[in-house]
Design a protein around this motif. Structure first.
Motif, PDB file in Angstrom:
ATOM      1  N   ILE A 101       3.617  -0.259  -2.069  1.00  0.00           N
ATOM      2  CA  ILE A 101       2.818   0.816  -1.720  1.00  0.00           C
ATOM      3  C   ILE A 101       3.207   1.944  -0.761  1.00  0.00           C
ATOM      4  O   ILE A 101       3.250   3.036  -1.099  1.00  0.00           O
ATOM      5  CB  ILE A 101       1.548   0.268  -1.131  1.00  0.00           C
ATOM      6  CG1 ILE A 101       0.847  -0.458  -2.348  1.00  0.00           C
ATOM      7  CG2 ILE A 101       0.694   1.251  -0.728  1.00  0.00           C
ATOM      8  CD1 ILE A 101      -0.671  -1.139  -1.720  1.00  0.00           C
ATOM      9  N   ILE A 102       4.124   1.416   0.224  1.00  0.00           N
ATOM     10  CA  ILE A 102       4.632   2.439   1.113  1.00  0.00           C
ATOM     11  C   ILE A 102       5.789   3.312   0.357  1.00  0.00           C
ATOM     12  O   ILE A 102       5.730   4.525   0.621  1.00  0.00           O
ATOM     13  CB  ILE A 102       5.151   1.654   2.175  1.00  0.00           C
ATOM     14  CG1 ILE A 102       4.263   0.776   3.034  1.00  0.00           C
ATOM     15  CG2 ILE A 102       5.902   2.594   3.229  1.00  0.00           C
ATOM     16  CD1 ILE A 102       4.835  -0.107   4.400  1.00  0.00           C
ATOM     17  N   ASP A 103       6.493   2.539  -0.683  1.00  0.00           N
ATOM     18  CA  ASP A 103       7.488   3.157  -1.201  1.00  0.00           C
ATOM     19  C   ASP A 103       6.873   4.384  -2.174  1.00  0.00           C
ATOM     20  O   ASP A 103       7.325   5.357  -2.107  1.00  0.00           O
ATOM     21  CB  ASP A 103       8.188   2.379  -2.084  1.00  0.00           C
ATOM     22  CG  ASP A 103       9.640   2.906  -2.286  1.00  0.00           C
ATOM     23  OD1 ASP A 103      10.029   3.473  -1.788  1.00  0.00           O
ATOM     24  OD2 ASP A 103      10.274   2.342  -3.527  1.00  0.00           O
ATOM     25  N   VAL A 104       6.028   3.778  -2.696  1.00  0.00           N
ATOM     26  CA  VAL A 104       5.273   4.994  -3.787  1.00  0.00           C
ATOM     27  C   VAL A 104       4.421   6.330  -3.077  1.00  0.00           C
ATOM     28  O   VAL A 104       4.382   7.132  -3.174  1.00  0.00           O
ATOM     29  CB  VAL A 104       4.251   4.388  -4.669  1.00  0.00           C
ATOM     30  CG1 VAL A 104       3.504   5.316  -5.470  1.00  0.00           C
ATOM     31  CG2 VAL A 104       5.081   3.173  -5.562  1.00  0.00           C
ATOM     32  N   LEU A 105       3.727   5.755  -2.015  1.00  0.00           N
ATOM     33  CA  LEU A 105       2.781   6.697  -1.318  1.00  0.00           C
ATOM     34  C   LEU A 105       3.288   7.526  -0.134  1.00  0.00           C
ATOM     35  O   LEU A 105       2.859   8.202   0.199  1.00  0.00           O
ATOM     36  CB  LEU A 105       1.546   5.963  -0.754  1.00  0.00           C
ATOM     37  CG  LEU A 105       0.698   5.273  -1.797  1.00  0.00           C
ATOM     38  CD1 LEU A 105      -0.642   4.712  -1.141  1.00  0.00           C
ATOM     39  CD2 LEU A 105       0.112   6.374  -2.982  1.00  0.00           C
ATOM     40  N   SER A 106       4.657   7.092   0.168  1.00  0.00           N
ATOM     41  CA  SER A 106       5.057   7.731   1.539  1.00  0.00           C
ATOM     42  C   SER A 106       5.060   9.213   1.448  1.00  0.00           C
ATOM     43  O   SER A 106       5.143  10.141   2.397  1.00  0.00           O
ATOM     44  CB  SER A 106       6.370   7.204   2.084  1.00  0.00           C
ATOM     45  OG  SER A 106       7.309   6.896   0.994  1.00  0.00           O
ATOM     46  N   GLU A 107       5.630   9.902   0.151  1.00  0.00           N
ATOM     47  CA  GLU A 107       5.730  11.299  -0.283  1.00  0.00           C
ATOM     48  C   GLU A 107       4.564  11.814   0.040  1.00  0.00           C
ATOM     49  O   GLU A 107       4.467  13.024   0.715  1.00  0.00           O
ATOM     50  CB  GLU A 107       6.446  11.382  -1.377  1.00  0.00           C
ATOM     51  CG  GLU A 107       7.736  10.821  -1.889  1.00  0.00           C
ATOM     52  CD  GLU A 107       8.801  11.810  -1.579  1.00  0.00           C
ATOM     53  OE1 GLU A 107       8.848  12.958  -2.086  1.00  0.00           O
ATOM     54  OE2 GLU A 107       9.460  11.668  -0.472  1.00  0.00           O
ATOM     55  N   SER A 108       3.600  11.349  -0.505  1.00  0.00           N
ATOM     56  CA  SER A 108       2.110  12.239  -0.573  1.00  0.00           C
ATOM     57  C   SER A 108       1.229  11.649   0.641  1.00  0.00           C
ATOM     58  O   SER A 108      -0.204  12.088   0.531  1.00  0.00           O
ATOM     59  CB  SER A 108       1.573  11.776  -1.744  1.00  0.00           C
ATOM     60  OG  SER A 108       1.458  10.505  -2.145  1.00  0.00           O
ATOM     61  N   SER A 109       1.701  11.028   1.668  1.00  0.00           N
ATOM     62  CA  SER A 109       0.767  10.459   2.736  1.00  0.00           C
ATOM     63  C   SER A 109       1.346  11.121   3.945  1.00  0.00           C
ATOM     64  O   SER A 109       2.366  11.354   4.277  1.00  0.00           O
ATOM     65  CB  SER A 109       0.724   9.231   2.742  1.00  0.00           C
ATOM     66  OG  SER A 109       0.354   8.626   1.566  1.00  0.00           O
ATOM     67  N   THR A 110       0.115  10.987   5.079  1.00  0.00           N
ATOM     68  CA  THR A 110       0.641  11.211   6.404  1.00  0.00           C
ATOM     69  C   THR A 110       0.714   9.597   6.948  1.00  0.00           C
ATOM     70  O   THR A 110      -0.404   8.893   6.591  1.00  0.00           O
ATOM     71  CB  THR A 110      -0.433  12.078   7.034  1.00  0.00           C
ATOM     72  OG1 THR A 110      -0.971  13.176   6.282  1.00  0.00           O
ATOM     73  CG2 THR A 110      -0.217  12.582   8.516  1.00  0.00           C
ATOM     74  N   ILE A 111       1.898   9.494   7.439  1.00  0.00           N
ATOM     75  CA  ILE A 111       1.751   8.041   8.073  1.00  0.00           C
ATOM     76  C   ILE A 111       1.940   7.971   9.707  1.00  0.00           C
ATOM     77  O   ILE A 111       2.497   8.805  10.250  1.00  0.00           O
ATOM     78  CB  ILE A 111       3.086   7.433   7.632  1.00  0.00           C
ATOM     79  CG1 ILE A 111       3.289   7.563   6.046  1.00  0.00           C
ATOM     80  CG2 ILE A 111       3.425   6.199   8.081  1.00  0.00           C
ATOM     81  CD1 ILE A 111       4.511   6.959   5.699  1.00  0.00           C
ATOM     82  N   THR A 112       0.908   6.953   9.951  1.00  0.00           N
ATOM     83  CA  THR A 112       0.706   7.133  11.381  1.00  0.00           C
ATOM     84  C   THR A 112       0.805   5.601  11.863  1.00  0.00           C
ATOM     85  O   THR A 112       0.217   4.820  10.958  1.00  0.00           O
ATOM     86  CB  THR A 112      -0.571   7.643  11.939  1.00  0.00           C
ATOM     87  OG1 THR A 112      -1.695   7.331  11.301  1.00  0.00           O
ATOM     88  CG2 THR A 112      -0.507   9.135  11.922  1.00  0.00           C
ATOM     89  N   ILE A 113       0.715   5.370  13.159  1.00  0.00           N
ATOM     90  CA  ILE A 113       0.574   3.882  13.651  1.00  0.00           C
ATOM     91  C   ILE A 113      -0.752   3.957  14.442  1.00  0.00           C
ATOM     92  O   ILE A 113      -0.889   4.625  15.314  1.00  0.00           O
ATOM     93  CB  ILE A 113       1.798   3.415  14.441  1.00  0.00           C
ATOM     94  CG1 ILE A 113       3.116   3.193  13.736  1.00  0.00           C
ATOM     95  CG2 ILE A 113       1.478   1.971  15.022  1.00  0.00           C
ATOM     96  CD1 ILE A 113       4.164   2.906  14.190  1.00  0.00           C
ATOM     97  N   ASP A 114      -1.734   3.189  13.958  1.00  0.00           N
ATOM     98  CA  ASP A 114      -3.034   3.162  14.637  1.00  0.00           C
ATOM     99  C   ASP A 114      -3.013   1.704  15.287  1.00  0.00           C
ATOM    100  O   ASP A 114      -3.649   0.780  14.785  1.00  0.00           O
ATOM    101  CB  ASP A 114      -4.066   3.150  13.573  1.00  0.00           C
ATOM    102  CG  ASP A 114      -5.517   3.395  14.146  1.00  0.00           C
ATOM    103  OD1 ASP A 114      -5.523   3.571  15.479  1.00  0.00           O
ATOM    104  OD2 ASP A 114      -6.120   2.939  13.515  1.00  0.00           O
ATOM    105  N   GLY A 115      -2.522   1.610  16.525  1.00  0.00           N
ATOM    106  CA  GLY A 115      -2.446   0.463  17.469  1.00  0.00           C
ATOM    107  C   GLY A 115      -1.921  -0.738  16.839  1.00  0.00           C
ATOM    108  O   GLY A 115      -1.144  -0.849  15.899  1.00  0.00           O
ATOM    109  N   THR A 116      -2.365  -1.989  17.177  1.00  0.00           N
ATOM    110  CA  THR A 116      -1.683  -3.231  16.825  1.00  0.00           C
ATOM    111  C   THR A 116      -2.780  -4.225  16.504  1.00  0.00           C
ATOM    112  O   THR A 116      -4.175  -3.865  16.589  1.00  0.00           O
ATOM    113  CB  THR A 116      -1.097  -3.945  18.232  1.00  0.00           C
ATOM    114  OG1 THR A 116      -2.011  -3.749  19.067  1.00  0.00           O
ATOM    115  CG2 THR A 116       0.076  -2.934  18.396  1.00  0.00           C
TER     116      THR A 116
END
Lengths: 288, 373
Positions: free
Chosen positions: B152-167
């Protein structure tokens, strides 16, 4: 053997002054296992796995219709799945019935016959009385589950041989390993039956109608199983004893999935604590 | 009054202990505090997750599917599953999917690869080991959160904003919560995908797909238990049991059966399998649309079942129409007309000329994709 056996055995206890616990336990067991209805139900339980086994070996081999529990596809050719599948099916109603009936007879039945008073006239404390009765019910549960497991395993071995002990995961087990798993299944089912028996004893202590005990506990089992079907009630499911009864099938997987089984034992222990403490409280606070 | 007090005390103690025990069991696991973990940028985390070598581990996976698919009789779609995954870097891998009281097992070990299906007592041998890896991935797409999430990360990383939301705590382990949000240009019904990534091994432990306008995930798959450690050899060996139907997979056919772009929904896998032909893919990222042609007998099984239920014996075409109108809604959109099926995460259409399109998108996007074909 006649139906008059029970009152008679009740009477001779009157003459005993201070009775040792092992003798009380032994007397209780004799009283239970001499009753024709106990023997009839146990006989039926022993025969059912054989019937399932025969039906499966005549069922033309291949996978059967949608209506059959799918474990029996495996049971048709695996000696391991037959006893555990039979235990799963019987745990739905017939095994609870056996234990509940025993618990109903233990206190409510004796109360109705007037023989419970005999116990208390002989110097038997109420705690001891409950201990003896709970022991009797526990043995009935163990014997019932043990019979199903034994005849199921033997039927499976006869129809499929000792080299057909394979699991749902497709692995074949050595005989001893398979025997161990059937023993664990019997033990696990017994613990579930003890939990039901404890609740049944609590109700049994409150009434003198054994049928009422039977109706309440079996009704509870059936209602619980119905409630478990509804996903919208999933917050309630962890409180229902039959919630983990499906987990029994995990013993036919390789390696065994212990999660559901462990949870089932804990849940049964909770029911056991509640049932026995309420039964004790009721016995101690009642007059007579 | 002495025995009365004793009795009440006993009742109170026993009941409290028992109820407390039941309550503890009813509590959700992992309800703990968010663990403190070293700061990490989203890019670093994604790179670490994509390049992470799976360690040897044993895990239990729970899959929860709240897609809201109509329950089609006769098509065993999207049932909740749990699975057990064993992986040893040196020896092989094994996945067991639990479906009620049956099990589908795939073993990939040093002496080859096997699958075993207990519901039919059939064992299949795969002469080429890499095939079974594909097969495990396909059957277990959402049963092995680690490989699913990486994909999923591989397919969607181009078209997504990626953030880290805590733990978060997942399977009793510390994890980062990686959030993939579609870029504004993406026309999708989904709000975001969150992936919990194990702090120690950088292996994805849980995937949750969130729809627009609801806090409940439509699909979630995650480890409920995860233990790192070498696994015993015998887990990766397989000998078919007595009486099992043993077959050897044809290398060419096994490949054909695998759709190239399996969508998260198990349903699509089944559809692809039933079609036996590859699906066409339009668009990329979040608004990917799968299109294809409905085979004539696709709904025959379900229609037959409905016939049985209703006791009527309508002609197959009528039965199919009945089925479509029962679960779908009639629509006409410009040139195209047919039936529309909506779920919480996506839309599907079956047109009157026998084509279909599905995607996590509104209907309009599906129609555009159909027109492009």
């Amino acid at each position: 053997m006649t139906m008059t056996t029970a009152p008679v055995t009740g009477e001779w206890r009157l003459t005993k002054a201070r009775v040792a616990l092992p003798r009380l336990l032994w007397a209780e067991l004799r009283w239970i296992f001499r009753r024709p209805r106990t023997l009839v139900v146990l006989g039926l339980l022993a025969v059912i796995p054989v019937i399932i086994g025969i039906a499966l070996s005549f069922a033309d081999g291949g996978p059967t219709g949608d209506a059959d529990p799918p474990v029996f596809v495996t049971a048709a050719s695996s000696a391991l799945a037959l006893p555990i599948g039979a235990l799963t099916v019987l745990l739905g109603l017939l095994l609870p019935l056996t234990v509940t009936k025993a618990a109903g007879d233990a206190l409510a039945g004796e109360q109705a016959n007037g023989t419970l008073r005999g116990w208390l006239l002989a110097p038997v404390g109420k705690g001891r009385l409950l201990l003896v009765k709970a022991f009797g019910v526990a043995v009935v549960g163990l014997v019932a589950a043990g019979l199903v497991g034994t005849t199921g395993f033997l039927t499976g071995l006869i129809s499929n041989g000792t080299d057909g002990l394979f699991t749902l995961s497709g692995t074949t087990l050595p005989l001893l390993d398979a025997l161990g798993r059937v023993a664990i299944a019997v033990g696990w089912v017994t613990v579930q039956l003890w939990a039901l028996g404890a609740v049944a004893l609590a109700i049994s202590a409150c009434t003198e109608h054994p049928m009422l005990v039977l109706a309440t506990v079996l009704g509870g089992v059936i209602v619980s199983q119905v409630l478990l079907v509804f996903e919208s009630l999933d917050w309630l499911h962890p409180f229902l004893l039959p919630a983990s009864w499906d987990a029994l099938i995990n013993l036919v997987r390789d390696p065994i999935w212990w999660d559901g089984l462990g949870e089932g034992v804990l849940r049964a222990a909770c029911y056991l604590a509640i049932g026995l403490s309420l039964a004790y409280a009721r016995l101690v606070t009642s007059d007579g | 009054m002495q025995p009365r007090t004793k009795g009440i005390a006993a009742a109170a103690t026993g009941t409290t202990v028992g109820l407390a025990g039941l309550l503890i069991m009813a509590m959700p696991a992992d309800a703990g505090l968010e663990p403190e973990l070293p700061e990490l940028s989203a890019t670093e985390l994604v790179e670490a997750a994509l390049s992470a070598e799976a360690p040897s581990f044993e895990g239990t996976v729970a899959v929860n599917n709240e897609l809201g698919l109509p329950a089609l009789p006769g098509l065993g779609l999207a049932d909740a599953e749990s699975a057990r995954v064993y992986h040893d870097s040196d020896k092989g891998a094994r996945i067991s999917l639990q479906r009620g009281s049956t099990e589908f097992t795939a073993v990939h070990g040093p002496d080859g690869a096997w699958t075993y299906d207990s519901s039919a007592n059939t064992a299949t041998r795969y002469p080429h080991a890499d095939q079974v890896r594909d097969l495990t991935r396909q059957r277990g797409e959402f049963s092995d959160p680690a490989s699913a999430a990486a994909e999923i990360i591989d397919v969607l990383s181009e078209s997504s904003t990626i953030t880290i939301d805590g733990t978060a705590r997942v399977a009793d382990r510390d994890a980062y919560e990686l959030v993939l949000t579609p870029k504004p240009s993406e026309r999708t019904l989904l709000r975001e995908v969150t992936v919990a990534i194990d702090a120690a091994t950088k292996l994805p432990l849980r995937v949750e797909v969130m729809p627009n306008g609801s806090p409940e995930p439509v699909v979630s798959a995650g480890f409920t238990e995860f233990a790192v450690g070498a696994q015993p050899d015998e887990l990766f060996e397989f000998t078919p049991p007595k009486d099992a139907d043993v077959s050897t997979a044809d290398p060419d056919k096994a490949r054909e059966a695998l759709p190239k772009h399996a969508d998260p929904a198990q349903a699509l896998d089944d559809v692809g399998e039933a079609l036996g032909e590859p699906l066409a893919v339009t668009g990329s990222g979040w608004d990917t649309v799968l299109t294809g042609t409905v085979p004539e007998d696709a709904f025959a099984g379900a229609a037959e079942h409905l016939n049985e239920l209703s006791g009527r014996n309508s002609a197959p075409e009528n039965a199919t129409m009945n089925l479509l109108s029962r679960f779908g809604e009639r629509f006409t959109d410009g040139e195209v007309s047919g039936f529309e099926f909506t779920t919480r995460a996506g839309t599907g259409v079956v047109t009157d000329d026998g084509r279909f399109a599905v995607g996590a998108v509104p209907r309009q996007v599906l129609i555009e994709a159909l027109e492009q074909q």
